[in-house]
Design a protein around this motif. Structure first.
Motif, PDB file in Angstrom:
ATOM      1  N   UNK A 108       0.854  -1.209   0.000  1.00  0.00           N
ATOM      2  CA  UNK A 108       0.000   0.000   0.000  1.00  0.00           C
ATOM      3  C   UNK A 108       0.879   1.245   0.000  1.00  0.00           C
ATOM      4  N   UNK A 109       2.036   1.166   0.655  1.00  0.00           N
ATOM      5  CA  UNK A 109       2.954   2.301   0.686  1.00  0.00           C
ATOM      6  C   UNK A 109       3.468   2.625  -0.726  1.00  0.00           C
ATOM      7  N   UNK A 110       3.689   1.585  -1.529  1.00  0.00           N
ATOM      8  CA  UNK A 110       4.196   1.777  -2.902  1.00  0.00           C
ATOM      9  C   UNK A 110       3.093   2.038  -3.920  1.00  0.00           C
ATOM     10  N   UNK A 111       1.841   2.023  -3.481  1.00  0.00           N
ATOM     11  CA  UNK A 111       0.758   2.284  -4.424  1.00  0.00           C
ATOM     12  C   UNK A 111       0.276   1.057  -5.173  1.00  0.00           C
ATOM     13  N   UNK A 112       0.552  -0.139  -4.630  1.00  0.00           N
ATOM     14  CA  UNK A 112       0.089  -1.367  -5.278  1.00  0.00           C
ATOM     15  C   UNK A 112      -1.267  -1.817  -4.735  1.00  0.00           C
ATOM     16  N   UNK A 113      -1.748  -1.104  -3.706  1.00  0.00           N
ATOM     17  CA  UNK A 113      -3.062  -1.377  -3.112  1.00  0.00           C
ATOM     18  C   UNK A 113      -3.798  -0.046  -2.991  1.00  0.00           C
ATOM     19  N   UNK A 114      -5.096  -0.065  -3.328  1.00  0.00           N
ATOM     20  CA  UNK A 114      -5.899   1.156  -3.217  1.00  0.00           C
ATOM     21  C   UNK A 114      -6.448   1.375  -1.816  1.00  0.00           C
ATOM     22  N   UNK A 115      -7.094   0.334  -1.266  1.00  0.00           N
ATOM     23  CA  UNK A 115      -7.727   0.476   0.056  1.00  0.00           C
ATOM     24  C   UNK A 115      -7.580  -0.804   0.880  1.00  0.00           C
ATOM     25  N   UNK A 116      -7.618  -0.631   2.215  1.00  0.00           N
ATOM     26  CA  UNK A 116      -7.700  -1.749   3.154  1.00  0.00           C
ATOM     27  C   UNK A 116      -8.590  -1.327   4.316  1.00  0.00           C
ATOM     28  N   UNK A 117      -9.431  -2.239   4.757  1.00  0.00           N
ATOM     29  CA  UNK A 117     -10.360  -1.936   5.843  1.00  0.00           C
ATOM     30  C   UNK A 117      -9.743  -2.412   7.163  1.00  0.00           C
ATOM     31  N   UNK A 118      -9.179  -1.459   7.913  1.00  0.00           N
ATOM     32  CA  UNK A 118      -8.495  -1.760   9.174  1.00  0.00           C
ATOM     33  C   UNK A 118      -8.631  -0.567  10.122  1.00  0.00           C
ATOM     34  N   UNK A 119      -8.464  -0.814  11.409  1.00  0.00           N
ATOM     35  CA  UNK A 119      -8.523   0.257  12.405  1.00  0.00           C
ATOM     36  C   UNK A 119      -7.376   1.241  12.258  1.00  0.00           C
TER      37      UNK A 119
END
Length: 429
Positions: free
Chosen positions: A250-261
């Motif tokens: 996610x830091x590198x922009x390979x993930x758009x969203x994650x549902x976490x606290x």
């Protein structure tokens, strides 16, 4: 005599105390190095500047939720621990009271979390607000200019993620298992705006997983996950997700969203070269034109009732120092716990920009403190209590087309109703 939390004046109270106390913690990552760069060693160095004669030894436990319960029942665990999931009526057998509820509400946020018979037995290490992690750069690339405020908007944004970027729109973290429990955390404040929902209304509601028809409540929350999986807006093979690996992704922009606290925010920032690309938004549900975010305490400190008075007093001083002077909550991207401290970290920028209201759950009604636990285990839904399997099944059924979302929700409603019947719960809603 025995100190209460409000009695402690840091730097003055207990300057004559000499003791070695032990803290049992779930934060094994802080024993060597930590994503936030602040280790226990650094905190203890600061504490010892003020109290050189109180030594704090720290033991970390990896599988904390289950192991700490065994240690608690065994009795030989030290002086301070992060309170595991026990029935509230048992609190006084194990822990000392920090003070009565009215006094403690003036001292700390989330005071009622481990309260029983008007006495407070736990002090949060930090607070979390529930939202969704996202990569700002990916959103910009996808042409998203305004954060989604409804579940329909959110799914539309995930589709834009897929069409216009190379990022995985929603990374589920299915394989880790425990990460799936995060979805339960939005059912209260985030999905209803009601501080009474979780510990009072839900217990007495008929079919709480039904479709309310307005994009709110539990149905709307879990449907996001079902729709994302059904529309292939998640990773290609959910069985091979990688919890440690997703942080850099996610830091590198390979993930758009994650549902976490919100606790995950600083970890994702620290996992690569682009900390400023990590954003945190409230869960995309709007109630009567307004957005809310469930907020509550992380693990709470409890002090051993069976420790010597000297050690109990030393522990009381340490917990108060940790709450008011350590900066721990801020360093962790969490909500500060001291009642007067409104120094919120960067994680919550989008919350204030969009006027999101934090909702902290009210305690259960008198005599019902342990009813939620009973319904949870009876129904086997284990909401906010490690109910990861039921959430994993949503992904499986959606991805494989084996069950409709409504069929899953009907099963959950039946399980909840049967539990209510066997616990003789009065249905009010």
């Amino acid at each position: 005599g025995a100190l209460k939390y409000a009695d402690v004046e840091l730097g003055k109270t207990g300057s004559d105390i000499s003791a070695t106390i032990k803290l049992l913690t779930h934060r094994t990552d802080m024993l060597q190095d930590s994503y936030t760069g602040v280790t226990f060693a650094k905190y203890l160095t600061e504490f010892n500047k003020l109290y050189p004669n109180i030594k704090v030894e720290i033991e970390g436990i990896t599988d904390y939720a289950s192991v700490s319960l065994l240690r608690l029942q065994g009795g030989d665990w030290g002086d301070i621990m992060m309170i595991p999931a026990i029935d509230k009526k048992e609190l006084k057998n194990y822990f000392v009271s920090f003070g009565d509820l009215p006094t403690m509400e003036k001292q700390i946020k989330f005071a009622s979390n481990w309260e029983y018979d008007n006495e407070v037995y736990g002090i949060p290490s930090t607070g979390n607000a529930q939202g969704v992690l996202y990569n700002k750069k990916v959103f910009k690339e996808a042409g998203i200019t305004k954060l989604p405020a409804s579940t329909e908007d959110f799914i539309a944004d995930l589709k834009l993620n897929k069409e216009k970027t190379n990022a995985i729109p929603l990374y589920t973290n299915y394989a880790a298992g425990w990460t799936m429990g995060a979805w339960d955390a939005y059912l209260g404040g985030s999905a209803t705006g009601d501080a009474d929902y979780m510990n009072n209304v839900l217990l007495h509601t008929k079919n709480p997983f039904k479709n309310y028809g307005d994009g709110t409540h539990a149905y709307a929350v879990y449907k996001v996950l079902y729709d994302a999986a059904a529309n292939k807006l998640i990773e290609d093979d959910y069985t091979t997700t990688d919890w440690e690996g997703c942080k850099g992704m996610i830091n590198r922009g390979e993930i758009g969203t994650m549902v976490l606290g919100s606790w995950a925010f600083t970890q994702m920032q620290g996992a690569g070269p682009n900390p400023d690309d990590i954003g945190y938004m409230s869960f995309p549900i709007t109630i009567n034109g307004k957005q809310y975010a469930s907020a509550g305490p992380d693990y709470c400190f409890g002090i051993n009732a069976k420790a010597s008075e000297t050690n109990r007093n030393a522990a009381m001083i340490f917990v108060k120092w940790f709450t008011e002077k350590s900066g721990f909550a801020y360093n962790e991207g969490g909500i500060p716990i001291a009642a007067e401290d409104n120094n919120y970290p960067a994680a919550y920028a989008a919350f204030s920009e969009n006027n999101v209201t934090f909702v902290s759950d009210n305690p259960a009604a008198a005599g019902e403190a342990d009813l939620f636990n009973a319904l949870n285990s009876e129904s086997e839904l284990n909401i906010n209590a490690g109910g990861n399997l039921k959430v994993q099944q949503i992904i499986e059924h959606a991805a494989n087309g084996t069950k409709t979302f409504d069929a899953i929700m009907d099963e959950w409603n039946k399980a909840w109703s049967n539990a209510q019947t066997s616990e003789n719960v009065e249905i009010k809603y």
